[in-house]
Scaffold this motif. Structure first.
Motif, PDB file in Angstrom:
ATOM      1  N   ASN A 193      33.608  38.908  40.847  1.00 15.78           N
ATOM      2  CA  ASN A 193      34.590  39.677  40.088  1.00 15.78           C
ATOM      3  C   ASN A 193      35.138  40.873  40.861  1.00 15.78           C
ATOM      4  O   ASN A 193      36.157  41.458  40.465  1.00 15.78           O
ATOM      5  N   ASN A 194      34.468  41.277  41.934  1.00  8.76           N
ATOM      6  CA  ASN A 194      34.892  42.442  42.714  1.00  8.76           C
ATOM      7  C   ASN A 194      35.688  42.051  43.959  1.00  8.76           C
ATOM      8  O   ASN A 194      35.978  42.892  44.798  1.00  8.76           O
ATOM      9  N   LEU A 195      36.023  40.775  44.059  1.00  9.08           N
ATOM     10  CA  LEU A 195      36.758  40.282  45.221  1.00  9.08           C
ATOM     11  C   LEU A 195      38.154  40.899  45.276  1.00  9.08           C
ATOM     12  O   LEU A 195      38.870  40.931  44.274  1.00  9.08           O
ATOM     13  N   LYS A 196      38.526  41.415  46.455  1.00 10.57           N
ATOM     14  CA  LYS A 196      39.862  41.972  46.635  1.00 10.57           C
ATOM     15  C   LYS A 196      40.814  40.845  47.032  1.00 10.57           C
ATOM     16  O   LYS A 196      40.535  40.066  47.934  1.00 10.57           O
ATOM     17  N   THR A 197      41.932  40.772  46.355  1.00 11.55           N
ATOM     18  CA  THR A 197      42.871  39.674  46.580  1.00 11.55           C
ATOM     19  C   THR A 197      44.291  40.143  46.295  1.00 11.55           C
ATOM     20  O   THR A 197      44.505  41.129  45.585  1.00 11.55           O
ATOM     21  N   SER A 198      45.269  39.426  46.846  1.00 16.85           N
ATOM     22  CA  SER A 198      46.670  39.769  46.613  1.00 16.85           C
ATOM     23  C   SER A 198      47.192  39.208  45.290  1.00 16.85           C
ATOM     24  O   SER A 198      48.312  39.529  44.880  1.00 16.85           O
TER      25      SER A 198
END
Length: 264
Positions: A193-198
Motif C-alpha cells: 500500500n506504500n508503493l510510490k507510483t505514477s
C-alpha cells in the motif's frame, strides 16, 4: 423465507427487455430466497454471472441494493436493502405502464415495432467490466487536457484525464452525475500500500472473490464504500502476492485509462 418469484415468459419483441430486466428478476429472487446461489439456480444463471450482476447493480447505485449476510446456519446469504426493495417496486410499476404504452403504440402505428428496434440500439452497452456512477467533484483544466475528479461514494474517488474538448462535449460541471468506465485489464493490483507510483488512482480494499482460469485470474476487490472493482491479472501474480479472500490490496489505475460518460 418468501416464495420464489414465478418467472415471466417472453411474449414476443415488445416483451424483450434485455439485461436490465434480468437484473430486476435476479433482485426479486434474491429477496425471496435470501441467497444469490439459490436465485441464480432458479433463473438458470451461473453463480459467477449472478455475482457479476449484483456487483454491477451495486456499483451503479448511490447506496447498496444488495447486502451480504455472513454466518448463520446456512453459512450466510444475501438480502435486499430498503433501497433495493423500493427500486424493484418502482421498476415493476414503471414496467406495467411501459407495457401499456407500447401496446397502444403498436396498435396505432403499423410499423412501430421495426422503429422501436432501432430506438433500442441507442441503449449504451460497453465491454468495460468496471462501471461506477458518481458526481463530479472538481474539474481542473489545462491547455489540452482536463483532470476530472468523480466522487463515487463512501469516501472513494476516481480521477480521469480527458481532453478539454471532451469536457465541453459531455457538458461536465461540478455536481453533475457521470459514469466512470475502466477495463479490468487496466487495473493493476499490489499488496504494497506504500508503493510510490505514477498512477493517479490508488484504491485500497479487500479481496472478496478470486477466479483463476488457465492463465489469468479475475480478482474482485471490495472498496470501503461498498463498491467493487474487478482486475484481470495472471495466476502467477495471484500466487506471488498470496492473494486470497480477505487479503488487503491496492488497485492502481492511470487516470488516462478512466473513460467518462454521461446519460443523454
Amino acid at each position: 423465507m418468501k416464495k420464489p418469484v414465478e418467472q415471466k415468459q417472453d411474449k414476443g419483441p415488445l416483451m424483450g427487455r434485455g439485461r436490465k430486466y434480468d437484473h430486476l428478476e435476479l433482485l426479486e429472487q434474491i429477496d425471496a430466497c435470501g441467497s444469490i446461489t439459490a436465485a441464480a439456480n432458479l433463473m438458470g444463471m451461473s453463480y459467477k454471472t449472478a455475482w457479476d450482476a449484483v456487483e454491477a447493480i451495486n456499483n451503479l447505485a448511490e447506496a447498496p441494493l444488495v447486502e451480504r449476510r455472513v454466518g448463520g446456519r446456512n453459512g450466510g446469504g444475501a438480502v435486499l436493502t430498503v433501497n433495493g426493495r423500493r427500486l424493484v417496486s418502482a421498476y415493476r410499476r414503471l414496467d406495467k405502464e411501459r407495457e401499456r404504452v407500447l401496446s397502444q403504440l403498436n396498435r396505432v402505428m403499423e410499423d412501430f415495432e421495426s422503429y422501436y428496434k432501432i430506438i433500442r440500439r441507442y441503449d449504451m452497452k460497453t465491454s468495460a467490466r468496471n462501471q461506477f456512477l458518481g458526481k463530479v467533484k472538481s474539474i481542473k483544466t489545462g491547455e489540452v487536457n482536463a483532470e476530472v475528479v468523480l466522487d463515487i461514494g463512501g469516501g472513494d474517488e476516481i480521477v480521469s484525464n480527458i481532453t478539454c474538448d471532451s469536457v465541453e462535449h459531455l457538458e461536465l460541471k461540478v455536481g453533475d452525475e457521470a459514469y466512470a468506465m475502466i477495463k479490468s485489464s487496466w487495473v493493476i493490483l499490489t499488496s504494497n500500500n506504500n508503493l510510490k507510483t505514477s498512477s493517479r488512482n490508488k484504491l485500497t480494499g479487500k479481496v472478496v472473490r478470486c477466479h483463476e482460469g488457465a492463465v489469468n485470474a479475475e480478482v474482485i476487490v471490495e472498496l470501503p464504500g461498498g463498491k467493487t472493482l474487478t482486475s484481470i491479472i495472471t495466476n502467477e501474480s495471484v500466487t506471488d502476492m498470496g492473494l486470497k479472500v480477505g487479503s488487503e490490496v491496492t488497485a492502481l489505475i492511470k487516470s488516462s485509462n478512466v473513460i467518462l460518460a454521461v446519460a443523454c
